[in-house]
Design a protein around this motif. Structure first.
Motif, PDB file in Angstrom:
ATOM      1  N   ASP A 233       0.858  -1.171   0.000  1.00 26.06           N
ATOM      2  CA  ASP A 233       0.000   0.000   0.000  1.00 26.06           C
ATOM      3  C   ASP A 233       0.901   1.231   0.000  1.00 26.06           C
TER       4      ASP A 233
ATOM      5  N   GLY B  19      -0.155   4.430  -0.279  1.00 30.08           N
ATOM      6  CA  GLY B  19      -0.766   5.576   0.393  1.00 30.08           C
ATOM      7  C   GLY B  19      -0.315   6.882  -0.228  1.00 30.08           C
ATOM      8  N   SER B  20       0.338   7.713   0.577  1.00 31.72           N
ATOM      9  CA  SER B  20       0.803   9.008   0.079  1.00 31.72           C
ATOM     10  C   SER B  20       2.245   8.964  -0.413  1.00 31.72           C
ATOM     11  N   TYR B  21       2.854   7.781  -0.403  1.00 37.05           N
ATOM     12  CA  TYR B  21       4.230   7.646  -0.876  1.00 37.05           C
ATOM     13  C   TYR B  21       4.284   7.727  -2.392  1.00 37.05           C
ATOM     14  N   SER B  22       5.449   7.957  -2.893  1.00 35.03           N
ATOM     15  CA  SER B  22       5.663   8.016  -4.337  1.00 35.03           C
ATOM     16  C   SER B  22       5.410   6.639  -4.949  1.00 35.03           C
TER      17      SER B  22
END
Length: 71
Positions: free
Chosen positions: A16, A18-21
């Motif tokens: 997952d 998420g907000s990661y690259s």
């Protein structure tokens, strides 16, 4: 966004981001046969995915992605 991939030990995992690259990825088309052969989210979590016929298609897609230099 979750991406399906094989880890270094060869185990199928979902990551997952998420907000990661998010890395480059492929969307590889497939068509399932018998609905009971499809690999489901729970099969991956319980490590039971390799027992299903649909796993062969996932493995093939992962090899194709690797040939295209994608994780």
């Amino acid at each position: 966004m979750r991406l399906l991939h094989f880890d270094l030990s060869g185990r199928l995992v979902l990551t997952d981001f998420g907000s990661y690259s998010i890395p480059l990825y492929a969307i590889l088309s497939h068509r399932w046969g018998n609905p009971n052969s499809e690999v489901l989210f729970g099969d991956i979590e319980s490590n039971a995915y390799h027992k299903k016929d649909g796993y062969q298609k996932i493995e093939f897609c992962a090899k194709q992605a690797a040939q295209d230099q994608l994780q």
